[in-house]
Scaffold this motif. Structure first.
Motif, mmCIF file in Angstrom:
data_model
loop_
_atom_site.group_PDB
_atom_site.id
_atom_site.type_symbol
_atom_site.label_atom_id
_atom_site.label_comp_id
_atom_site.label_asym_id
_atom_site.label_seq_id
_atom_site.Cartn_x
_atom_site.Cartn_y
_atom_site.Cartn_z
ATOM 1 N N ARG A 19 69.130 39.882 28.785
ATOM 2 C CA ARG A 19 68.615 40.833 29.763
ATOM 3 C C ARG A 19 68.271 42.147 29.077
ATOM 4 O O ARG A 19 68.965 42.580 28.156
ATOM 5 N N HIS A 20 67.208 42.773 29.556
ATOM 6 C CA HIS A 20 66.783 44.068 29.024
ATOM 7 C C HIS A 20 67.063 45.121 30.094
ATOM 8 O O HIS A 20 66.423 45.144 31.142
ATOM 9 N N ILE A 21 68.019 45.991 29.813
ATOM 10 C CA ILE A 21 68.472 46.993 30.773
ATOM 11 C C ILE A 21 68.063 48.371 30.278
ATOM 12 O O ILE A 21 68.313 48.735 29.126
ATOM 13 N N VAL A 22 67.440 49.118 31.175
ATOM 14 C CA VAL A 22 66.850 50.399 30.799
ATOM 15 C C VAL A 22 67.394 51.507 31.698
ATOM 16 O O VAL A 22 67.496 51.331 32.914
ATOM 17 N N GLN A 76 62.028 37.161 35.327
ATOM 18 C CA GLN A 76 62.970 37.869 36.185
ATOM 19 C C GLN A 76 64.399 37.490 35.823
ATOM 20 O O GLN A 76 64.720 36.315 35.668
ATOM 21 N N SER A 77 65.248 38.490 35.686
ATOM 22 C CA SER A 77 66.669 38.224 35.479
ATOM 23 C C SER A 77 67.274 37.667 36.761
ATOM 24 O O SER A 77 66.722 37.851 37.848
ATOM 25 N N GLY A 105 72.633 37.232 29.404
ATOM 26 C CA GLY A 105 72.523 37.044 30.843
ATOM 27 C C GLY A 105 71.656 35.854 31.178
ATOM 28 O O GLY A 105 71.161 35.149 30.288
ATOM 29 N N LEU A 106 71.456 35.626 32.445
ATOM 30 C CA LEU A 106 70.687 34.488 32.934
ATOM 31 C C LEU A 106 69.388 34.972 33.558
ATOM 32 O O LEU A 106 69.286 36.097 34.034
ATOM 33 N N ASN A 107 68.395 34.063 33.557
ATOM 34 C CA ASN A 107 67.185 34.361 34.317
ATOM 35 C C ASN A 107 67.308 33.762 35.711
ATOM 36 O O ASN A 107 68.334 33.161 36.060
ATOM 37 N N ALA A 108 66.272 33.917 36.510
ATOM 38 C CA ALA A 108 66.325 33.452 37.892
ATOM 39 C C ALA A 108 66.452 31.934 37.987
ATOM 40 O O ALA A 108 66.858 31.403 39.027
ATOM 41 N N LYS A 109 66.134 31.230 36.901
ATOM 42 C CA LYS A 109 66.266 29.771 36.874
ATOM 43 C C LYS A 109 67.637 29.310 36.388
ATOM 44 O O LYS A 109 67.903 28.117 36.331
ATOM 45 N N ASP A 147 67.208 46.698 35.416
ATOM 46 C CA ASP A 147 67.122 45.454 34.645
ATOM 47 C C ASP A 147 65.657 45.026 34.717
ATOM 48 O O ASP A 147 65.195 44.509 35.732
ATOM 49 N N ILE A 148 64.919 45.257 33.624
ATOM 50 C CA ILE A 148 63.472 45.046 33.671
ATOM 51 C C ILE A 148 63.077 43.588 33.442
ATOM 52 O O ILE A 148 61.904 43.239 33.601
ATOM 53 N N GLY A 149 64.040 42.732 33.066
ATOM 54 C CA GLY A 149 63.687 41.326 32.908
ATOM 55 C C GLY A 149 64.493 40.627 31.829
ATOM 56 O O GLY A 149 65.350 41.211 31.168
ATOM 57 N N TRP A 150 64.172 39.355 31.647
ATOM 58 C CA TRP A 150 64.939 38.447 30.784
ATOM 59 C C TRP A 150 64.014 37.827 29.749
ATOM 60 O O TRP A 150 62.829 37.556 30.031
ATOM 61 N N SER A 151 64.572 37.600 28.563
ATOM 62 C CA SER A 151 63.827 36.893 27.524
ATOM 63 C C SER A 151 64.761 35.913 26.824
ATOM 64 O O SER A 151 65.990 36.062 26.858
#
Length: 205
Positions: free
Chosen positions: A90-93, A164-165, A80-84, A107-111
């Protein structure tokens, strides 16, 4: 004098009628999608709501929401993509929000790394309502009771060490039903012309 073949003519006329009906249906869908896009735009301006726990209207997408994740499950990692707009993971919980349910998907965030280890313990969450990934069955298996089907919260306060994703964007919701309607009308016209030419050649022969 050559007579017009009855059965082929009926079949062609029926096919043309179906294509015209499909074109009219697509025009109706275009109006419905336009109205839905207006609701999406309005949803972005509304105050934060509690994340829906049960069956929810798809028009809640793009609405700001909050909730409490009492017990997060193991994250599901997907591209997935981040906000940029950068590509990564993406880490989905899946979260339990009550003693026996229901639950919520977050979706707790992006790495940038697939093997990023994230120790996220849940708690109060805030974000924007989005749709779950297409393979959401993997998420739904983590909690089988009650969660709003198809919806997910993209956090604006991502987990520690994560960015942020990409939040949902109205630009990613196309309204191409008008183009589909034109295609069906063109197909109907072409079918009529081709069959008309066939009948003309049959009469001349």
């Amino acid at each position: 004098m050559n007579r017009i073949p009855v059965l082929p003519t009926l079949l062609v006329c029926a096919a043309i009628a179906v294509m015209i009906r499909l074109g009219l249906w697509q025009l109706q869908r275009a109006d419905e999608k336009a109205a839905l896009l207006v609701r999406y735009e309005q949803a972005e301006t509304l105050p934060e709501m509690a994340f829906p726990q049960f069956a929810a209207d798809d028009s809640l997408v793009f609405r700001r929401a909050g909730g409490v994740c009492l017990e997060p499950q193991k994250p599901i990692i997907e591209g997935g993509l981040n906000a940029k707009g950068e590509a990564g993971w993406r880490h989905i919980v899946a979260c339990r929000t009550g003693t026996e349910g229901p639950g919520m998907t977050v979706d707790i965030g992006w790495s940038s790394r697939f093997d990023e280890i994230v120790a996220w313990k849940g708690g109060q969450v805030h974000g924007i309502i989005s749709r779950q990934p297409d393979h959401r069955s993997l998420i739904e298996k983590a909690f089988r009771k009650g969660a709003a089907p198809g919806l997910m919260l993209v956090l604006t306060n991502p987990g520690k060490g994560l960015d942020q994703s990409a939040p949902p964007s109205i630009k990613d919701v196309p309204n191409n039903h008008l183009a589909y309607a034109v295609q069906w009308f063109v197909f109907a016209a072409v079918a009529a012309v081709i069959y008309g030419l066939a009948l003309y050649r049959r009469r001349r022969s």
